[in-house]
Design an enzyme around this catalytic site. Structure first.
Site, mmCIF file in Angstrom:
data_model
loop_
_atom_site.group_PDB
_atom_site.id
_atom_site.type_symbol
_atom_site.label_atom_id
_atom_site.label_comp_id
_atom_site.label_asym_id
_atom_site.label_seq_id
_atom_site.Cartn_x
_atom_site.Cartn_y
_atom_site.Cartn_z
ATOM 1 C CD GLU A 1 55.626 -63.227 27.138
ATOM 2 O OE1 GLU A 1 55.584 -63.785 26.035
ATOM 3 O OE2 GLU A 1 56.560 -62.485 27.494
ATOM 4 C CD GLU B 1 54.374 -60.014 23.731
ATOM 5 O OE1 GLU B 1 55.451 -60.511 23.316
ATOM 6 O OE2 GLU B 1 54.251 -59.491 24.838
#
Length: 641
Positions: free
Chosen positions: A202, A278
């Site tokens: 991320e 996710e």
């Protein structure tokens, strides 16, 4: 027992299973695409490939149906049980982060890959159960894990973390040289279960140093990663701009609105499959807040939306586990620390103790799993009991006795030493000074304490100083006093621009307007304490224990056979709990978490010992419960605007 395999979804229907995947020994000869691009040659050994918006496994249309499970949050003796439960959920893959600081907490010691840190054993266990593995090696992982997985000995330097700063990449280079060949040897091309590896983590939520991202990707390739490479970022233009790389598959992380995410990713990468690295079906908790939950209907609705959008998915978390010891991270909001609790249950479909929840059964139906469950609904648990918590020593006396068991690196300097200067990752620092206090009442001001300080004057407890209450009253006689300050780290920040912030008394300590100078600073490395330090602390003497104040205590209970249990400390305020010498975690009466999960492998038949380091107010009872209590709930769904 022979491994049992579970089927992936291989068409667009979220309720269709076919024969289970076989790990092909000939994967290196039959895979169709390169690890980072669909345009690579057919000779590539990658098992997973993609083209025209579809994902393939060994040339067959495929969906990754993954569950996040972190080996560092589950006792090794329970790895196989938890992996089987993920298979029971109807998933075909396990994904895990790799926490650098868990393997190498000290710079002067080589990374460890044994015992609880035996990552290779964990990956092989997943493979033996017939599931694929996705590895996310960071080096930054977030994960509500202390310092986002980065070692504090590294972030304590004057360098730019998560960047192309040569001092940072040089350190990561050394870590990857130890780690990545171990992963490469377990790839599908080598007959292992690893089918994909993430580039950083991320990154678009943090920065835009694409030179660093390219370096990270190349570091993986140079060390033998040939399977699918991907990045993962939140589904916003800002995050995708910062975190994606040309030629490397882009995945999303999200809690809601999967169709909007798919449309955004397709507009930028029309040839790539939709992958949610996710899916946040629950959320973590902070001390002093409510226990976050997500309703079954809400979670299932978003999961169905991902599948309806022809997506692959990783359920984060499928099984959360526990932030054992002092590994829990922290967040920061408006300048205030928000420490994460010991439990990482995360309202996951597989609960902290492994039990199947209503969310598990609802998700299993959506995922199309129809076979019998191999795992029991929950593992055996000890019967409820109440045992006496026996006070053994006062706080300062006990700490002094423990510190005498081995040499410690005490610093003498005009100002208090930080945790980083003392080489301390977590625990306490005892800072001692001897200022002269004029007669009368004065203000004792802690201008910047990270994170919490227990303050004593000549052994008398004055109170707690923190960011919200930085001042205490002190009464002087015109003589010098021994000022003892126990500084406690509540968890290192794991997300955002303040990852790596130091701990300790960072600003001056004032008596009114005058600085206190001349400090001795001693590290108290609680996570490294053995039975020797605990025994020394307990044997310091009960004479110094008064009332219900801070100190060391023990409780003993008998178990016919090891089984799970949940520990509660009614009447105690704030401190740490060891079970048979293992640091279980932190307790705190501000909640939401009330009970600490104690897995069966930490116990043995016969007498078991619980040791408590209470920092503020000790109760007189230890409770063994047969159900967890994680506190009053609050519905929470993470959304991107």
């Amino acid at each position: 027992m022979s491994p049992i395999t579970y089927a992936p979804l291989v068409n667009e229907s979220p309720t269709t299973n076919i024969d289970p995947p076989r790990r092909p020994a000939e994967a290196a000869e039959t895979a169709l695409a390169a690890p980072s691009s669909a345009a690579a040659t057919a000779a590539s050994p990658a098992l997973l490939s993609w083209r025209d918006g579809r994902l393939y496994r060994d040339g067959i249309p495929h969906r990754i149906l993954s569950g996040a499970l972190h080996y560092f949050r589950v006792h090794p003796d329970l790895w196989r049980d938890r992996v089987r439960r993920i298979a029971d959920l109807g998933l075909n893959t396990v994904d895990t982060y790799v926490a650098w600081n868990f393997h190498q907490p000290r710079e002067d010691r080589a990374p460890r890959f044994d015992g609880w840190r035996d990552l290779e054993r964990f990956i092989r266990t997943v493979g033996e159960e017939g599931l694929d593995v996705v590895v996310r090696p960071g080096p930054y992982i977030c994960a509500e894990w202390s310092n986002g997985g980065l070692p504090s000995w590294l972030t304590g330097r004057d360098l730019a973390i998560r960047s192309s700063d040569p001092e940072f990449t040089s350190a990561v280079d050394g870590w990857f040289t130890e780690l990545v060949p171990r992963l490469a040897a377990l790839q599908a091309s080598q007959g292992g279960p690893v089918v994909a590896v993430q580039v950083e983590n991320e990154f678009g939520s943090y920065g835009d140093d694409h030179a660093y991202l390219r370096w990270n990707r190349q570091a993986l390739i140079e060390r033998g990663i040939t399977e699918l490479l991907f990045t993962a970022d939140g589904p916003t233009e800002l995050m995708l701009d910062g975190g994606t790389l040309p030629g490397t598959l882009t995945a999303a992380t999200l809690g809601s609105k999967p169709m909007a995410a798919r449309e955004l990713l397709t507009s930028r990468r029309p040839q790539e499959p939709f992958i949610v690295a996710e899916f946040w079906n629950g959320w973590f908790d902070h001390w002093g807040k409510r226990h976050h939950v997500r309703s079954v209907d809400s979670a299932v609705h978003t999961l169905s939306g991902i599948l309806d959008a022809h997506g692959s998915v990783s359920i984060y978390m499928a099984h959360g586990g526990t932030n054992f010891g002092l590994w829990a991270g922290a967040n920061e909001s408006e300048g205030r620390l928000q420490p994460v609790v010991t439990s990482y249950d995360s309202d996951a479909p597989i609960a902290e103790d492994g039990r199947f929840t209503p969310k598990f059964h609802a998700m299993r139906e959506v995922l199309g799993a129809t076979g019998p469950l191999r795992s029991p609904e929950r593992l055996p648990v000890l019967p409820p009991a109440r045992v006496a918590l026996v006070r053994r020593a006062g706080l300062l006396d006990g700490l002094d006795a423990a510190l005498r068991t081995a040499p410690v690196n005490t610093s003498a300097a005009p100002r208090p030493a930080t945790f980083e200067r003392l080489g301390l990752d977590a625990g306490l620092v005892r800072c001692t000074a001897r200022p002269r206090i004029p007669a009368g009442e004065h203000r004792l001001v802690f201008t910047d304490v990270r994170d919490r300080a227990l303050v004593f004057a000549d052994g008398v407890y004055l109170g707690v100083a923190d960011a919200d209450s930085p001042e205490l009253k002190i009464t002087g006689t015109g003589e010098t006093v021994r000022l003892d300050v126990l500084v406690e780290s509540l968890g290192r920040i794991n997300y955002g621009p303040n990852v790596g912030r130091p701990k300790g008394l960072l600003g001056p300590v004032l008596v009114d307007r005058r600085m206190v100078q001349g400090w001795e600073s001693t590290p108290v490395a609680l996570p490294e304490w053995s039975e020797r330090e605990l025994s020394a602390a307990l044997d310091a003497g009960a004479a110094s224990v008064t009332g219900t104040g801070a100190g060391f205590a023990v409780a003993e209970f008998h178990a016919d056979e090891p089984a799970d249990t949940f520990l509660a400390l009614p009447g105690s305020v704030h401190g740490l709990v060891w079970v048979n010498g293992f640091l279980l975690g932190r307790h705190w009466d501000i909640g939401p978490q009330v009970t600490l999960y104690c897995p069966a492998p930490l116990l043995h038949a016969g007498v078991n010992t619980v040791t408590v380091l209470e920092l503020e107010g000790l109760g007189d009872t230890l409770e063994l419960r047969d159900e967890p209590e994680l506190g009053p709930t609050e519905e929470y769904v993470e959304e991107f605007d």
